[in-house]
Design an enzyme around this catalytic site. Structure first.
Site, PDB file in Angstrom:
ATOM      1  N   LYS A   1      10.356 -18.356 -12.909  1.00 47.34           N
ATOM      2  CA  LYS A   1      10.941 -19.067 -14.047  1.00 47.34           C
ATOM      3  C   LYS A   1      11.390 -18.062 -15.109  1.00 47.34           C
ATOM      4  CE  LYS A   1       8.320 -23.297 -13.268  1.00 47.34           C
ATOM      5  NZ  LYS A   1       7.158 -24.136 -13.595  1.00 47.34           N
TER       6      LYS A   1
ATOM      7  N   GLN B   1       2.106 -24.663 -17.407  1.00 49.12           N
ATOM      8  CA  GLN B   1       2.086 -24.651 -15.941  1.00 49.12           C
ATOM      9  C   GLN B   1       0.861 -25.395 -15.407  1.00 49.12           C
ATOM     10  OE1 GLN B   1       4.592 -23.544 -14.090  1.00 49.12           O
ATOM     11  NE2 GLN B   1       3.584 -23.899 -12.138  1.00 49.12           N
TER      12      GLN B   1
ATOM     13  N   ASP C   1       9.629 -30.030 -19.231  1.00 45.40           N
ATOM     14  CA  ASP C   1       9.147 -30.574 -17.964  1.00 45.40           C
ATOM     15  C   ASP C   1       9.440 -32.071 -17.856  1.00 45.40           C
ATOM     16  OD1 ASP C   1       7.939 -29.003 -15.990  1.00 45.40           O
ATOM     17  OD2 ASP C   1       6.147 -28.671 -17.214  1.00 45.40           O
TER      18      ASP C   1
HETATM   19  N1  GUN Z   1       3.223 -26.912 -11.157  1.00 45.53           N
HETATM   20  C1  GUN Z   1       3.907 -27.260 -10.032  1.00 45.53           C
HETATM   21  N2  GUN Z   1       5.091 -27.828 -10.353  1.00 45.53           N
HETATM   22  C2  GUN Z   1       5.162 -27.852 -11.697  1.00 45.53           C
HETATM   23  C3  GUN Z   1       6.148 -28.313 -12.614  1.00 45.53           C
HETATM   24  O1  GUN Z   1       7.208 -28.846 -12.257  1.00 45.53           O
HETATM   25  N3  GUN Z   1       5.857 -28.145 -13.929  1.00 45.53           N
HETATM   26  C4  GUN Z   1       4.686 -27.591 -14.347  1.00 45.53           C
HETATM   27  N4  GUN Z   1       4.487 -27.492 -15.650  1.00 45.53           N
HETATM   28  N5  GUN Z   1       3.754 -27.147 -13.528  1.00 45.53           N
HETATM   29  C5  GUN Z   1       3.998 -27.280 -12.206  1.00 45.53           C
END
Ligand code: GUN
Length: 288
Positions: free
Chosen positions: A51, A95, A118
């Site tokens: 990311k 996350q 998100d």
């Molecule tokens: N962990 C796995 N997928 C995601 C996601 O789309 N967003 C977040 N914040 N954590 C994750």
């Protein structure tokens, strides 16, 4: 046709990059994304690194705040409240998964909904469900964009969503409903999944079960989107496979996403898109 997620993501990222460049010229402002990473969950480390790299590529200022597993809920909330007030931060992402002693919903509800890239905050979830503008969870948003790239008009099509999670299944259902699809939701307790699947023009699978969907489940000419990421043992090491048995399914489809190289890269591009959208909303810039 195999949908090349990497290529799709590259195109989307280029569009985002150009828009950020033009905004920077006009406003001298730069979108900012802060990712909070707690503990040392190996897959999360990889996701967060990807990311951050992608954010940099398109000109977003990205920062990763790392905390030990032992961080208290109170401390984490105070970190988020500070980020909510920070004018240089337009996107906040915590996350997941979080350590057991931290209540995920409490943390998500602390994030300013305008910065919730998100799309997990109840305000964003509610706005999506009522058909209003909102930040949308990145994986379903990516799946939606890929489906739309194959077929513009989805009105009246039978869509089957396999999986009912808050992250994937539920928002995906809302997006398909908005397109006037007839949406069915299948999940682990569904009795006649294969029969439902045989009727579907669009199948999105986020079940977390390797090779669940087989070739004889698929209607000829269907669009199949595989959200699954399953680590399975092979002779020397591991490999990642999806929830769809690619080899038997691909022959029946109009279009299908592979795993890896399908949904994953597009999800990240959608996070960058959400960060740009949040930045524009916060700064009252018009959306293109
Ligand atoms: N962990 C796995 N997928 C995601 C996601 O789309 N967003 C977040 N914040 N954590 C994750």
């Amino acid at each position: 046709m195999i949908i090349d997620g990497k290529k799709f993501a590259r195109k989307l990222k280029l569009k985002i990059k150009k828009e950020i460049q033009s905004i920077k010229k006009k406003t001298r402002l730069t979108p900012g994304l802060t990712v909070i990473l707690i503990g040392n969950h190996a897959p999360s480390e990889i996701y967060v690194r990807n990311k951050a790299i992608s954010a940099k590529e398109v000109g977003i200022n990205s920062k990763v705040l790392r905390f030990k597993n032992s961080i208290s809920e109170t401390k984490l909330i105070s970190v988020i409240q500070k980020l909510n007030k920070d004018k240089k931060v337009h996107g906040i992402l915590v996350q997941l998964p979080l350590p057991d002693h931290i209540h995920g919903h409490k943390i998500i509800e602390e994030i300013d909904p305008r910065k919730d890239v998100d799309g997990f905050h109840p305000i964003n979830v509610g706005n999506l469900s009522s058909g209003k503008d909102s930040l949308i969870s990145c994986t379903p948003l990516g799946c939606y964009l890929m489906i739309k790239s194959i077929r513009k008009n989805l009105s009246g099509l039978n869509a089957l969503m396999i999986g009912r999670s808050n992250l994937n299944g539920k928002p995906m259902v809302q997006l398909l409903l908005k397109e006037d699809c007839t949406v069915t939701i299948g999940h682990s307790k569904t009795k006649n999944l294969k029969e439902l699947c045989k009727k579907a023009d669009i199948v999105v699978v986020a079940a977390g079960r390797a090779n669940l969907v087989k070739g004889d489940w698929i209607k000829k000419g269907a669009i199949v989107i595989d959200v699954g990421i399953n680590r399975v043992k092979k002779k020397n090491g591991y490999k990642i496979i999806g929830d769809v048995e690619f080899k038997s399914v691909v022959k029946k489809t109009k279009a299908i996403t592979p795993v890896p190289g399908g949904v994953g890269p597009v999800t990240i591009a959608c996070l960058l898109n959400n960060t740009l959208k949040a930045f524009k909303n916060i700064n009252y810039l018009s959306s293109k």
